[in-house]
Design a protein around this motif. Structure first.
Motif, PDB file in Angstrom:
ATOM      1  N   MET A  75      42.851  22.156  41.761  1.00 37.41           N
ATOM      2  CA  MET A  75      41.901  23.188  42.097  1.00 37.41           C
ATOM      3  C   MET A  75      42.415  24.054  43.249  1.00 37.41           C
ATOM      4  SD  MET A  75      39.002  24.579  41.337  1.00 37.41           S
ATOM      5  CE  MET A  75      38.235  23.432  40.251  1.00 37.41           C
ATOM      6  N   ILE A  76      42.980  23.430  44.255  1.00 37.76           N
ATOM      7  CA  ILE A  76      43.496  24.193  45.392  1.00 37.76           C
ATOM      8  C   ILE A  76      44.644  25.105  44.951  1.00 37.76           C
ATOM      9  CG2 ILE A  76      45.147  22.478  46.258  1.00 37.76           C
ATOM     10  CD1 ILE A  76      42.970  24.588  48.505  1.00 37.76           C
ATOM     11  N   ARG A  77      45.417  24.677  43.951  1.00 33.77           N
ATOM     12  CA  ARG A  77      46.506  25.529  43.444  1.00 33.77           C
ATOM     13  C   ARG A  77      45.958  26.809  42.835  1.00 33.77           C
ATOM     14  NH1 ARG A  77      49.806  20.704  40.740  1.00 33.77           N
ATOM     15  NH2 ARG A  77      50.627  19.846  42.643  1.00 33.77           N
ATOM     16  N   CYS A  78      44.845  26.689  42.089  1.00 23.64           N
ATOM     17  CA  CYS A  78      44.225  27.878  41.493  1.00 23.64           C
ATOM     18  C   CYS A  78      43.725  28.821  42.580  1.00 23.64           C
ATOM     19  CB  CYS A  78      43.060  27.473  40.591  1.00 23.64           C
ATOM     20  SG  CYS A  78      43.561  26.563  39.130  1.00 23.64           S
TER      21      CYS A  78
ATOM     22  N   MET B  47      44.883  29.033  45.665  1.00 25.64           N
ATOM     23  CA  MET B  47      46.050  29.636  46.304  1.00 25.64           C
ATOM     24  C   MET B  47      46.643  30.733  45.425  1.00 25.64           C
ATOM     25  SD  MET B  47      47.784  26.275  48.016  1.00 25.64           S
ATOM     26  CE  MET B  47      49.287  27.118  48.442  1.00 25.64           C
ATOM     27  N   ALA B  48      46.667  30.509  44.131  1.00 30.65           N
ATOM     28  CA  ALA B  48      47.185  31.529  43.219  1.00 30.65           C
ATOM     29  C   ALA B  48      46.319  32.781  43.287  1.00 30.65           C
ATOM     30  CB  ALA B  48      47.234  30.988  41.793  1.00 30.65           C
ATOM     31  N   ALA B  49      45.005  32.605  43.409  1.00 34.38           N
ATOM     32  CA  ALA B  49      44.107  33.755  43.518  1.00 34.38           C
ATOM     33  C   ALA B  49      44.400  34.558  44.779  1.00 34.38           C
ATOM     34  CB  ALA B  49      42.653  33.291  43.504  1.00 34.38           C
ATOM     35  N   LEU B  50      44.796  33.888  45.836  1.00 33.70           N
ATOM     36  CA  LEU B  50      45.142  34.592  47.070  1.00 33.70           C
ATOM     37  C   LEU B  50      46.329  35.522  46.885  1.00 33.70           C
ATOM     38  CD1 LEU B  50      44.876  31.790  49.763  1.00 33.70           C
ATOM     39  CD2 LEU B  50      43.450  33.815  49.577  1.00 33.70           C
ATOM     40  N   LEU B  51      47.216  35.161  46.015  1.00 31.45           N
ATOM     41  CA  LEU B  51      48.447  35.916  45.838  1.00 31.45           C
ATOM     42  C   LEU B  51      48.338  37.011  44.791  1.00 31.45           C
ATOM     43  CD1 LEU B  51      50.901  32.911  45.985  1.00 31.45           C
ATOM     44  CD2 LEU B  51      50.301  34.492  47.822  1.00 31.45           C
ATOM     45  N   LEU B  52      47.252  37.016  44.028  1.00 30.05           N
ATOM     46  CA  LEU B  52      47.098  38.007  42.981  1.00 30.05           C
ATOM     47  C   LEU B  52      46.748  39.369  43.561  1.00 30.05           C
ATOM     48  CD1 LEU B  52      44.975  36.135  40.291  1.00 30.05           C
ATOM     49  CD2 LEU B  52      47.380  36.781  40.148  1.00 30.05           C
ATOM     50  N   PRO B  53      47.543  40.365  43.303  1.00 30.87           N
ATOM     51  CA  PRO B  53      47.164  41.706  43.744  1.00 30.87           C
ATOM     52  C   PRO B  53      46.109  42.263  42.795  1.00 30.87           C
ATOM     53  CG  PRO B  53      49.261  41.778  42.605  1.00 30.87           C
ATOM     54  CD  PRO B  53      48.860  40.321  42.691  1.00 30.87           C
ATOM     55  N   ILE B  54      45.311  43.152  43.312  1.00 29.70           N
ATOM     56  CA  ILE B  54      44.315  43.801  42.470  1.00 29.70           C
ATOM     57  C   ILE B  54      44.996  44.982  41.797  1.00 29.70           C
ATOM     58  CG2 ILE B  54      42.138  45.043  42.510  1.00 29.70           C
ATOM     59  CD1 ILE B  54      41.359  43.239  44.847  1.00 29.70           C
ATOM     60  N   GLY B  55      44.726  45.170  40.508  1.00 31.29           N
ATOM     61  CA  GLY B  55      45.413  46.156  39.684  1.00 31.29           C
ATOM     62  C   GLY B  55      45.078  47.600  39.993  1.00 31.29           C
TER      63      GLY B  55
ATOM     64  N   TYR C 193      32.997  30.677  45.091  1.00 33.17           N
ATOM     65  CA  TYR C 193      32.927  29.372  44.425  1.00 33.17           C
ATOM     66  C   TYR C 193      33.832  28.359  45.141  1.00 33.17           C
ATOM     67  CZ  TYR C 193      33.678  25.727  40.982  1.00 33.17           C
ATOM     68  OH  TYR C 193      33.787  24.503  40.360  1.00 33.17           O
ATOM     69  N   ASN C 194      35.061  28.751  45.423  1.00 35.43           N
ATOM     70  CA  ASN C 194      36.001  27.834  46.079  1.00 35.43           C
ATOM     71  C   ASN C 194      35.612  27.537  47.524  1.00 35.43           C
ATOM     72  OD1 ASN C 194      38.271  26.983  44.263  1.00 35.43           O
ATOM     73  ND2 ASN C 194      38.194  29.174  43.850  1.00 35.43           N
ATOM     74  N   PHE C 195      35.036  28.506  48.214  1.00 33.28           N
ATOM     75  CA  PHE C 195      34.548  28.227  49.564  1.00 33.28           C
ATOM     76  C   PHE C 195      33.496  27.114  49.499  1.00 33.28           C
ATOM     77  CE2 PHE C 195      35.316  32.950  50.825  1.00 33.28           C
ATOM     78  CZ  PHE C 195      36.656  32.693  51.051  1.00 33.28           C
ATOM     79  N   ALA C 196      32.583  27.218  48.558  1.00 37.09           N
ATOM     80  CA  ALA C 196      31.540  26.198  48.407  1.00 37.09           C
ATOM     81  C   ALA C 196      32.149  24.860  47.995  1.00 37.09           C
ATOM     82  CB  ALA C 196      30.497  26.650  47.387  1.00 37.09           C
ATOM     83  N   LEU C 197      33.142  24.910  47.132  1.00 37.98           N
ATOM     84  CA  LEU C 197      33.800  23.693  46.660  1.00 37.98           C
ATOM     85  C   LEU C 197      34.462  22.932  47.809  1.00 37.98           C
ATOM     86  CD1 LEU C 197      34.473  22.173  44.004  1.00 37.98           C
ATOM     87  CD2 LEU C 197      36.568  23.501  43.908  1.00 37.98           C
TER      88      LEU C 197
ATOM     89  N   LYS D 114      42.168  22.082  53.904  1.00 38.96           N
ATOM     90  CA  LYS D 114      42.884  22.902  52.912  1.00 38.96           C
ATOM     91  C   LYS D 114      42.396  24.348  52.976  1.00 38.96           C
ATOM     92  CE  LYS D 114      43.512  19.033  49.778  1.00 38.96           C
ATOM     93  NZ  LYS D 114      43.115  18.419  48.519  1.00 38.96           N
ATOM     94  N   LEU D 115      41.096  24.526  53.119  1.00 35.18           N
ATOM     95  CA  LEU D 115      40.527  25.861  53.224  1.00 35.18           C
ATOM     96  C   LEU D 115      40.963  26.530  54.526  1.00 35.18           C
ATOM     97  CD1 LEU D 115      38.639  27.966  51.992  1.00 35.18           C
ATOM     98  CD2 LEU D 115      36.743  26.808  53.126  1.00 35.18           C
ATOM     99  N   LEU D 116      40.960  25.775  55.605  1.00 38.42           N
ATOM    100  CA  LEU D 116      41.361  26.325  56.901  1.00 38.42           C
ATOM    101  C   LEU D 116      42.810  26.797  56.878  1.00 38.42           C
ATOM    102  CD1 LEU D 116      39.652  23.730  59.269  1.00 38.42           C
ATOM    103  CD2 LEU D 116      38.874  26.060  58.764  1.00 38.42           C
ATOM    104  N   ARG D 117      43.671  26.063  56.183  1.00 30.82           N
ATOM    105  CA  ARG D 117      45.088  26.450  56.104  1.00 30.82           C
ATOM    106  C   ARG D 117      45.303  27.744  55.340  1.00 30.82           C
ATOM    107  NH1 ARG D 117      46.272  20.699  55.157  1.00 30.82           N
ATOM    108  NH2 ARG D 117      46.244  21.211  52.962  1.00 30.82           N
TER     109      ARG D 117
END
Length: 169
Positions: free
Chosen positions: A1-4, A6-14, A32-36, A160-163
């Motif tokens: 889940m954390i990998r997904c 992290m991947a979202a962090l790296l995705l540029p917006i089109g 959603y991930n913040f709550a998770l 993990k979120l803090l990092r």
């Protein structure tokens, strides 16, 4: 889940045409991930077994969040509720604030109970009691965390979120 996440962090917006839809879908995934990756106090009430995300009825994030209503967090189904300053805010577990809430934030925070994860998506909202502040850095979504606000709310955020945060105060 954390990998997904992290991947979202790296995705540029089109492109500009797709930016609005992608931006809010991506921000909903962040919420959603913040709550998770948040632990609520042991005495937190979950009426109906739901984790309530409260958002302004006119927010562009409302529809993408409602699209996540089939998901759950720690066995609690996600429910999207209206963020109304005069309503019962004590049932909110997550409060998402955007530009429409800037003038109402002082009133909203008075109505919140403890154990509420507050997330702001507007740079001009007063940061008092805001746990996570989302913003855009170029074409990427980034976030800052206020650990003092989290402690005051009785929340424990995952290391993990803090990092992943751009800045932790």
């Amino acid at each position: 889940m954390i990998r997904c996440f992290m991947a979202a962090l790296l995705l540029p917006i089109g492109s500009a045409a797709a930016q609005t839809v992608q931006e809010y879908d991506l921000k909903a995934a962040f919420v959603y991930n913040f709550a998770l990756f948040t632990d609520w106090p042991a005495d937190t009430s979950y009426e109906g077994g739901t984790l309530n995300i409260c958002v302004n009825p006119g927010s562009a994030l409302r529809a993408p969040l409602i699209g996540m209503s089939d998901r759950s967090i720690r066995g609690r189904k996600i429910a999207v509720r209206s963020l109304a300053a005069g309503g019962n805010l004590r049932t909110c577990h997550v409060v998402f604030l955007d530009v429409a809430d800037k003038e109402r934030w002082a009133t909203i925070k008075k109505g919140l109970g403890s154990g509420v994860l507050t997330i702001a998506d507007d740079e001009e909202i007063d940061r008092d009691k805001v746990v996570i502040a989302l913003s855009m850095d170029g074409n990427r979504v980034v976030f800052d965390i206020d650990t003092r606000a989290a402690r005051q709310a009785g929340l424990v955020l995952s290391s993990k979120l803090l990092r992943l945060a751009r800045m932790v105060r």
